[in-house]
Each structure stands twice: as C-alpha cells, then as structure tokens.
Design an enzyme around this catalytic site. Structure first.
Site, PDB file in Angstrom:
ATOM      1  N   TYR A  26     -37.189  70.610  18.278  1.00 35.64           N
ATOM      2  CA  TYR A  26     -36.427  70.431  17.172  1.00 35.64           C
ATOM      3  C   TYR A  26     -34.919  70.123  17.601  1.00 35.64           C
ATOM      4  O   TYR A  26     -33.777  70.045  16.638  1.00 35.64           O
ATOM      5  CB  TYR A  26     -36.428  71.511  16.203  1.00 35.64           C
ATOM      6  CG  TYR A  26     -37.778  72.042  15.801  1.00 35.64           C
ATOM      7  CD1 TYR A  26     -38.407  71.358  14.738  1.00 35.64           C
ATOM      8  CD2 TYR A  26     -38.604  72.722  16.587  1.00 35.64           C
ATOM      9  CE1 TYR A  26     -39.512  71.504  14.491  1.00 35.64           C
ATOM     10  CE2 TYR A  26     -39.834  72.868  15.903  1.00 35.64           C
ATOM     11  CZ  TYR A  26     -40.292  72.542  15.110  1.00 35.64           C
ATOM     12  OH  TYR A  26     -41.680  72.685  14.794  1.00 35.64           O
ATOM     13  N   ASN A  47     -43.315  64.050  17.576  1.00 36.08           N
ATOM     14  CA  ASN A  47     -44.420  63.494  16.596  1.00 36.08           C
ATOM     15  C   ASN A  47     -43.658  61.883  16.646  1.00 36.08           C
ATOM     16  O   ASN A  47     -44.124  61.338  15.595  1.00 36.08           O
ATOM     17  CB  ASN A  47     -44.198  63.769  15.358  1.00 36.08           C
ATOM     18  CG  ASN A  47     -44.808  65.306  15.189  1.00 36.08           C
ATOM     19  OD1 ASN A  47     -45.922  65.499  16.120  1.00 36.08           O
ATOM     20  ND2 ASN A  47     -44.776  66.083  14.296  1.00 36.08           N
ATOM     21  N   GLY A  61     -42.319  68.667   6.574  1.00 31.81           N
ATOM     22  CA  GLY A  61     -41.110  69.256   7.169  1.00 31.81           C
ATOM     23  C   GLY A  61     -41.389  69.518   8.871  1.00 31.81           C
ATOM     24  O   GLY A  61     -40.611  70.338   9.108  1.00 31.81           O
ATOM     25  N   ASP A  62     -42.554  68.854   9.487  1.00 34.85           N
ATOM     26  CA  ASP A  62     -42.465  69.202  10.828  1.00 34.85           C
ATOM     27  C   ASP A  62     -42.714  67.952  11.668  1.00 34.85           C
ATOM     28  O   ASP A  62     -43.309  68.054  12.695  1.00 34.85           O
ATOM     29  CB  ASP A  62     -43.873  69.910  11.130  1.00 34.85           C
ATOM     30  CG  ASP A  62     -43.905  70.743  12.289  1.00 34.85           C
ATOM     31  OD1 ASP A  62     -42.697  71.120  12.813  1.00 34.85           O
ATOM     32  OD2 ASP A  62     -45.000  70.675  12.977  1.00 34.85           O
ATOM     33  N   ALA A  63     -41.861  66.833  11.263  1.00 35.70           N
ATOM     34  CA  ALA A  63     -41.791  65.827  11.861  1.00 35.70           C
ATOM     35  C   ALA A  63     -40.777  65.720  13.010  1.00 35.70           C
ATOM     36  O   ALA A  63     -39.708  65.345  12.756  1.00 35.70           O
ATOM     37  CB  ALA A  63     -41.337  64.453  11.032  1.00 35.70           C
TER      38      ALA A  63
END
Length: 168
Positions: free
Chosen positions: A10, A54, A48-50
């Site tokens: 992140y 990824n 919301g986890d891109a």
C-alpha cells in the site's frame, strides 16, 4: 515484507503507477488508458484492495513491457464495508479540492489523475461515462450472480453510490 516493511503493498499511489508505466512501457499512452480504466473499474465495483501487487508489467516477445491482464477483481466492500474506497492514494502528495471537501474520490479526482497520466480529456470523459452507460449490464450480471438477496442489494448500492460519485 522483509525488505520493504509490513505496508509494502500500500506504499504508493495510482499516480506513481502511471509514472512507472510511462518509464517502462514504450506504448505507455495506450497502456495508461488501460491502467486508468482498471483503476476506475476497481473504484466502481467496490474493490478497495487494488494495491500495488495487483498491477504488473509483462515483458512482450519484443522485449518491451505492457500492462498485465487484470486480476484479483472483486467487491471487497461487501465484506469490509468501512474500508477505504481505494487501496492506494490516488495522488502522491496532492489532494484535490473535491477530495478535501468530500473525503472520497469523485469525477474531478479521476479527471486530474487522467491528466497526470497524459490522457486526452475526450477519451477520459468517454471512459468515465461508459461506466454509467453499462450500469444495466452490470446489474444484469448481478441478477445472474449467486449472491444472497442481501448481498445483491448491497452490491447494487455500492455500484449506485460510486456511479453517482463519477457523475459529479
């Protein structure tokens, strides 16, 4: 994790992904449009986890690089309703007036990201507007999904909310 810390997936922004694409892909103009569309898709669909892992580049037979096919596409918001709308910050160290006022991304934020990617405004408008045009198709897919009625209703609400944000 050993070399870049616990938060390594992140620790970046979508703007940075665009810069890296420009640096490593000779066809960056085409690839940047694909990347932008994928970022918006993840936003609209509640992924919301891109995060950084990824998105990747693949070496072509010619020795250059292009954006890999999309993967890990899911609606994480169904399971984590309070998570951030995007896994990464949109910009490196910039907050648009819209984001500052609303605390979530809207059309103007994505327009600014596309501008920083070097995309032409008419193409960006067409990409953003296509998501609203394709809403019936997305809802038809939900009709055929195996989601529970409650999950289906929540997913439709997520889509509706995100499409409103893209329309403003």
């Amino acid at each position: 994790r050993a070399t870049h810390g616990e938060n390594y997936k992140y620790d970046g922004s979508y703007e940075e992904l665009g810069r890296l694409l420009r640096q490593y892909s000779p066809a960056w103009r085409v690839e940047a449009e694909r990347l932008f569309t994928l970022i918006v898709f993840n936003y609209v669909c509640g992924n919301g986890d891109a995060h950084l892992k990824n998105f990747s580049l693949l070496e072509t037979p010619f020795g250059d690089y292009s954006l890999s096919p999309a993967y890990d596409l899911l609606c994480t918001t169904l399971h984590l309703p309070t998570e951030s709308r995007t896994a990464l910050n949109i910009f490196d160290d910039f907050i648009t007036p819209s984001f500052d006022a609303n605390a979530f991304a809207k059309r103007s934020d994505f327009m600014e990201l596309a501008n920083r990617f070097g995309l032409r405004e008419p193409r960006v408008v067409a990409i953003l507007d296509r998501f609203a045009i394709e809403r019936p198709t997305m809802e038809a897919l939900l009709d055929r999904s195996l989601l529970s009625p409650e999950g289906n209703a929540r997913y439709r609400a997520i889509l509706a909310d995100r499409l409103v944000a893209l329309a403003d």
